[in-house]
Design a protein around this motif. Structure first.
Motif, PDB file in Angstrom:
ATOM      1  N   THR A   2      36.295  40.880 -85.564  1.00 19.04           N
ATOM      2  CA  THR A   2      36.800  40.031 -86.631  1.00 19.04           C
ATOM      3  C   THR A   2      37.238  38.683 -86.078  1.00 19.04           C
ATOM      4  OG1 THR A   2      37.564  41.957 -87.863  1.00 19.04           O
ATOM      5  CG2 THR A   2      38.530  39.825 -88.450  1.00 19.04           C
ATOM      6  N   ARG A   3      36.740  37.606 -86.685  1.00 20.20           N
ATOM      7  CA  ARG A   3      37.160  36.265 -86.307  1.00 20.20           C
ATOM      8  C   ARG A   3      38.467  35.935 -87.021  1.00 20.20           C
ATOM      9  NH1 ARG A   3      34.394  32.717 -88.417  1.00 20.20           N
ATOM     10  NH2 ARG A   3      34.727  30.953 -87.021  1.00 20.20           N
ATOM     11  N   ILE A   4      39.377  35.313 -86.296  1.00 21.23           N
ATOM     12  CA  ILE A   4      40.678  34.946 -86.848  1.00 21.23           C
ATOM     13  C   ILE A   4      40.863  33.435 -86.724  1.00 21.23           C
ATOM     14  CG2 ILE A   4      41.727  37.191 -86.378  1.00 21.23           C
ATOM     15  CD1 ILE A   4      42.930  36.019 -83.827  1.00 21.23           C
ATOM     16  N   GLY A   5      42.009  32.957 -87.239  1.00 20.93           N
ATOM     17  CA  GLY A   5      42.266  31.520 -87.186  1.00 20.93           C
ATOM     18  C   GLY A   5      42.269  30.973 -85.781  1.00 20.93           C
ATOM     19  N   GLY A   6      42.744  31.771 -84.815  1.00 20.73           N
ATOM     20  CA  GLY A   6      42.726  31.333 -83.424  1.00 20.73           C
ATOM     21  C   GLY A   6      41.320  31.042 -82.934  1.00 20.73           C
ATOM     22  N   ASP A   7      40.342  31.838 -83.401  1.00 22.94           N
ATOM     23  CA  ASP A   7      38.946  31.584 -83.020  1.00 22.94           C
ATOM     24  C   ASP A   7      38.455  30.246 -83.558  1.00 22.94           C
ATOM     25  OD1 ASP A   7      38.194  34.083 -81.613  1.00 22.94           O
ATOM     26  OD2 ASP A   7      38.647  34.990 -83.552  1.00 22.94           O
ATOM     27  N   VAL A   8      38.902  29.883 -84.749  1.00 22.58           N
ATOM     28  CA  VAL A   8      38.494  28.597 -85.324  1.00 22.58           C
ATOM     29  C   VAL A   8      39.023  27.451 -84.462  1.00 22.58           C
ATOM     30  CG1 VAL A   8      38.611  27.110 -87.365  1.00 22.58           C
ATOM     31  CG2 VAL A   8      38.435  29.595 -87.640  1.00 22.58           C
ATOM     32  N   VAL A   9      40.251  27.602 -83.967  1.00 21.29           N
ATOM     33  CA  VAL A   9      40.806  26.580 -83.065  1.00 21.29           C
ATOM     34  C   VAL A   9      39.950  26.455 -81.814  1.00 21.29           C
ATOM     35  CG1 VAL A   9      42.778  25.956 -81.619  1.00 21.29           C
ATOM     36  CG2 VAL A   9      43.165  26.914 -83.898  1.00 21.29           C
ATOM     37  N   VAL A  10      39.672  27.576 -81.179  1.00 25.59           N
ATOM     38  CA  VAL A  10      38.933  27.561 -79.912  1.00 25.59           C
ATOM     39  C   VAL A  10      37.514  27.041 -80.116  1.00 25.59           C
ATOM     40  CG1 VAL A  10      37.994  29.033 -78.096  1.00 25.59           C
ATOM     41  CG2 VAL A  10      40.350  29.360 -78.875  1.00 25.59           C
ATOM     42  N   GLU A  11      36.850  27.472 -81.180  1.00 27.99           N
ATOM     43  CA  GLU A  11      35.495  26.980 -81.454  1.00 27.99           C
ATOM     44  C   GLU A  11      35.494  25.469 -81.668  1.00 27.99           C
ATOM     45  OE1 GLU A  11      34.223  31.109 -83.783  1.00 27.99           O
ATOM     46  OE2 GLU A  11      34.318  29.219 -84.870  1.00 27.99           O
ATOM     47  N   THR A  12      36.499  24.989 -82.374  1.00 23.24           N
ATOM     48  CA  THR A  12      36.569  23.544 -82.632  1.00 23.24           C
ATOM     49  C   THR A  12      36.781  22.769 -81.335  1.00 23.24           C
ATOM     50  OG1 THR A  12      37.498  23.976 -84.836  1.00 23.24           O
ATOM     51  CG2 THR A  12      37.743  21.750 -83.947  1.00 23.24           C
ATOM     52  N   LEU A  13      37.666  23.263 -80.483  1.00 21.89           N
ATOM     53  CA  LEU A  13      37.900  22.586 -79.203  1.00 21.89           C
ATOM     54  C   LEU A  13      36.637  22.556 -78.351  1.00 21.89           C
ATOM     55  CD1 LEU A  13      41.441  23.954 -78.238  1.00 21.89           C
ATOM     56  CD2 LEU A  13      40.873  21.698 -79.154  1.00 21.89           C
ATOM     57  N   ARG A  14      35.917  23.684 -78.331  1.00 21.50           N
ATOM     58  CA  ARG A  14      34.669  23.718 -77.559  1.00 21.50           C
ATOM     59  C   ARG A  14      33.665  22.721 -78.118  1.00 21.50           C
ATOM     60  NH1 ARG A  14      32.979  23.947 -74.002  1.00 21.50           N
ATOM     61  NH2 ARG A  14      31.265  25.426 -73.816  1.00 21.50           N
ATOM     62  N   ALA A  15      33.552  22.675 -79.446  1.00 23.00           N
ATOM     63  CA  ALA A  15      32.589  21.754 -80.064  1.00 23.00           C
ATOM     64  C   ALA A  15      32.958  20.301 -79.792  1.00 23.00           C
ATOM     65  CB  ALA A  15      32.529  22.011 -81.570  1.00 23.00           C
ATOM     66  N   LEU A  16      34.249  20.011 -79.710  1.00 23.20           N
ATOM     67  CA  LEU A  16      34.696  18.642 -79.462  1.00 23.20           C
ATOM     68  C   LEU A  16      34.508  18.223 -78.011  1.00 23.20           C
ATOM     69  CD1 LEU A  16      37.947  18.644 -81.631  1.00 23.20           C
ATOM     70  CD2 LEU A  16      35.957  17.171 -81.982  1.00 23.20           C
ATOM     71  N   GLY A  17      34.255  19.193 -77.137  1.00 21.05           N
ATOM     72  CA  GLY A  17      33.962  18.856 -75.747  1.00 21.05           C
ATOM     73  C   GLY A  17      34.934  19.388 -74.730  1.00 21.05           C
ATOM     74  N   ALA A  18      35.929  20.173 -75.145  1.00 16.19           N
ATOM     75  CA  ALA A  18      36.896  20.712 -74.195  1.00 16.19           C
ATOM     76  C   ALA A  18      36.253  21.789 -73.328  1.00 16.19           C
ATOM     77  CB  ALA A  18      38.102  21.283 -74.930  1.00 16.19           C
ATOM     78  N   ASP A  19      36.547  21.767 -72.028  1.00 14.61           N
ATOM     79  CA  ASP A  19      36.132  22.851 -71.148  1.00 14.61           C
ATOM     80  C   ASP A  19      37.322  23.494 -70.439  1.00 14.61           C
ATOM     81  OD1 ASP A  19      36.823  20.969 -69.239  1.00 14.61           O
ATOM     82  OD2 ASP A  19      34.759  20.516 -68.675  1.00 14.61           O
ATOM     83  N   THR A  20      38.494  22.863 -70.549  1.00 16.15           N
ATOM     84  CA  THR A  20      39.723  23.382 -69.940  1.00 16.15           C
ATOM     85  C   THR A  20      40.857  23.231 -70.934  1.00 16.15           C
ATOM     86  OG1 THR A  20      38.988  22.720 -67.724  1.00 16.15           O
ATOM     87  CG2 THR A  20      41.337  23.156 -68.008  1.00 16.15           C
ATOM     88  N   VAL A  21      41.660  24.276 -71.052  1.00 12.14           N
ATOM     89  CA  VAL A  21      42.855  24.245 -71.901  1.00 12.14           C
ATOM     90  C   VAL A  21      44.046  24.641 -71.038  1.00 12.14           C
ATOM     91  CG1 VAL A  21      44.059  25.344 -73.826  1.00 12.14           C
ATOM     92  CG2 VAL A  21      41.655  24.754 -74.050  1.00 12.14           C
ATOM     93  N   PHE A  22      45.126  23.885 -71.125  1.00 11.23           N
ATOM     94  CA  PHE A  22      46.365  24.252 -70.458  1.00 11.23           C
ATOM     95  C   PHE A  22      47.224  25.006 -71.460  1.00 11.23           C
ATOM     96  CE2 PHE A  22      44.542  20.920 -68.033  1.00 11.23           C
ATOM     97  CZ  PHE A  22      44.866  21.209 -66.713  1.00 11.23           C
ATOM     98  N   GLY A  23      47.608  26.243 -71.131  1.00 14.83           N
ATOM     99  CA  GLY A  23      48.282  27.056 -72.129  1.00 14.83           C
ATOM    100  C   GLY A  23      49.341  27.967 -71.552  1.00 14.83           C
ATOM    101  N   LEU A  24      50.412  28.159 -72.326  1.00 14.26           N
ATOM    102  CA  LEU A  24      51.482  29.083 -71.973  1.00 14.26           C
ATOM    103  C   LEU A  24      51.782  29.924 -73.204  1.00 14.26           C
ATOM    104  CD1 LEU A  24      54.577  27.995 -69.854  1.00 14.26           C
ATOM    105  CD2 LEU A  24      54.512  30.065 -71.230  1.00 14.26           C
TER     106      LEU A  24
END
Length: 547
Positions: A2-24
């Motif tokens: 099941t895809r959730i809202g978090g997946d939409v965030v990650v997919e959007t970041l990937r599409a925009l060109g992100a390859d690294t995320v800093f996260g805590l």
């Protein structure tokens, strides 16, 4: 799955060109980190404290911009949880804003029902969290449903990458991140930052003013560096036969050893007067704030032409012919309208004379150890190493004395907060850049925990830790002003033993051996620490009018 809202965030970041995320991670951000866990092609780099995470994102963006100034604007995403986690990033985001660094901060939030004065009693709840960020970042966005995520992130990314670059902030409620997403998988989200072009009439007027100048001088600020106007600045300086002084934030945009380079001794009165003598001073990407104006002592005797991407900085300190525009776009429009001047050697001779006077002033002070340290640190670094300097006396020297050719320098002088050096360098290392961090023992205590981050992610960072037993620059300030100090002397650990307890190779150095010790540490793969016990001094208060 099941895809959730978090997946939409990650997919959007990937599409925009992100390859690294800093996260805590945090309780309200679980949907985001589950989506990151199952995402392909997106590296997650953690930290131990949120303010260091934000500094690392800042360092990552700066390092990528310095390594590829012709490329796309390197927006770096950072993900934290709401409340305490989010608020801990504020001081770091202030640095990113002051230094025009494109960071995309993403925070979870309490459920939608708790936003805007609704239900109360949620963990980490704030009455109006976004209000804490409004005056720190460029823009704040609050998402209310999964359908809003792609366009909110696209707009935030665009704003971060539009001149003047800077951090933006997006808040997404916990239940939106966890809820099933009805949107199809996203792969084609793109952002196109609009160019900030100058008005043609103002370009023509600037060309007229500069063309008629007898003694033009250029002050190249951080906006020149961020816009990537290296080639354009050189072409302009050589066409005008104009000396170039770099601000501390603009170091590296003009070759240090170019015959027209008056370098960056902005806290020396000789340089202040040199700039004031220009009949036309072209200020590129600087608001002429406190540091760039030698603590407001700068008093121009000629006319100013100012090019600045941040609207509020135009003429905020000095009257000028003001162009609200990106520096690179402006120089490209300006150059065809400026006839090249013949080389007569006058500008080069003026630069040579200025630097000789600065050198003579330094020679008259007992500062051999400090000057040699900057030379030794630079000599120890391989070509392409980027350095990240905390607010320590060595950094104050580096602002003026560091030769950035082939060795880009990044400092925290935008906002001036402590703790930037190590996490900034870790962010650069995560971008594949060899990085040096320089801290004093006071600033080092802000980020010691990030040695664990360096080990966990195998980041190639060398940390030069200069131990003078306290807040050295504040010790000097208080002593100079009042003859005594208060709260500047610090108990501290054995930094060598402490670093080794993290599994990080460490050595104790000296002013006589630091060049070799640092060179060996830099050659060591992964993190390493060099501790230098030394009490350094600043040069005389050079903002005074009489040398």
């Amino acid at each position: 799955m099941t895809r959730i809202g978090g997946d939409v965030v990650v997919e959007t970041l990937r599409a925009l060109g992100a390859d690294t995320v800093f996260g805590l991670p945090g309780q309200h951000a679980l949907g985001l980190f589950e989506a990151l866990r199952r995402a392909d092609g997106l590296r997650v780099v953690g930290s131990r404290v949120e303010n260091n995470l934000a500094f690392a994102a800042d360092g990552h963006a700066r390092a990528r911009l310095a390594a590829n100034p012709e490329g796309a604007v390197p927006v770096t995403p950072m993900i934290v949880s709401t409340g305490p986690g989010a608020l801990l990033t504020l001081a770091s985001l202030q640095e990113s804003r002051a230094a025009s660094v494109p960071v995309l901060g993403i925070s979870s939030q309490v459920p939608v029902a708790g936003l805007g004065g609704g239900q109360h009693g949620y963990l980490h709840e704030l009455p109006d969290q976004q209000a804490s960020f409004r005056d720190v970042v460029k823009s704040v966005y609050v998402v209310g449903s999964a359908s809003q995520i792609p366009t909110a992130l696209r707009e935030a990314w665009t704003v971060a990458a539009t001149a003047p670059y800077g951090p933006v902030w997006v808040e997404i409620p916990e239940d939106v991140l966890l809820a099933e997403a009805a949107l199809p998988p996203l792969t084609a989200v793109t952002a196109s930052p609009p160019p900030l072009e100058p008005l043609p009439e103002l370009v023509a007027e600037a060309a007229k003013v500069l063309g008629g100048a007898k003694n033009p001088i250029i002050l190249a600020g951080g906006g020149t560096l961020r816009s990537g106007a290296y080639a354009e600045l050189r072409e302009l300086a050589e066409a005008l036969r104009a000396p170039v002084v770099s601000t501390f934030g603009g170091k590296g945009v003009f070759a240090w050893d170019h015959p027209l380079s008056a370098r960056s001794w902005l806290e020396d009165w000789h340089t202040t007067e040199f700039l004031a003598d220009a009949d036309v001073l072209l200020v590129l990407g600087s608001g002429l704030g406190e540091l760039s104006s030698n603590y407001r002592e700068f008093a121009p005797r000629g006319r100013l032409v100012q090019v600045e991407a941040e609207l509020g900085k135009l003429e905020s300190n000095y009257p000028a012919l003001a162009l609200h525009a990106d520096v690179r776009a402006t120089l490209r429009a300006l150059l065809p309208q400026l006839p090249a001047r013949p080389t007569d050697g006058r500008a080069e001779a003026a630069v040579k004379d200025l630097l000789a006077r600065v050198e003579s002033r330094l020679d008259g002070q007992p500062l051999a150890a400090e000057r040699k340290l900057i030379e030794d640190v630079r000599a120890a670094l391989p070509e392409g190493t980027q350095s990240f300097w905390d607010m320590t006396i060595a950094a104050y020297w580096a602002w003026s004395a560091w030769n950035p050719d082939g060795l880009p320098i990044h400092t925290a002088q935008g906002a001036g907060g402590l703790g930037y050096g190590l996490p900034g360098a870790l962010g650069a290392a995560a971008a594949g850049v060899r990085a040096l961090a320089v801290s004093g023992d006071g600033g080092a205590m802000y980020g010691l925990s990030e040695l664990a981050t360096a080990v966990q992610h195998r980041l190639d960072v060398t940390w030069l830790l200069i131990d003078d037993g306290g807040y050295g620059i504040l010790r000097e300030y208080l002593t100079d002003a009042f003859g005594e100090t208060t709260a500047t002397e610090l108990a501290r650990p054995d930094f060598v033993t402490l670093a080794e307890s993290f599994g990080v190779p460490a050595r104790r150095s000296s002013l006589d051996t630091v060049r070799g010790d640092l060179a060996e540490a830099v050659r060591t793969p992964g993190p390493s620490v060099v501790v230098l016990p030394a009490v350094l001094k600043m040069f005389a208060p050079t903002h005074l009018k009489h040398p």
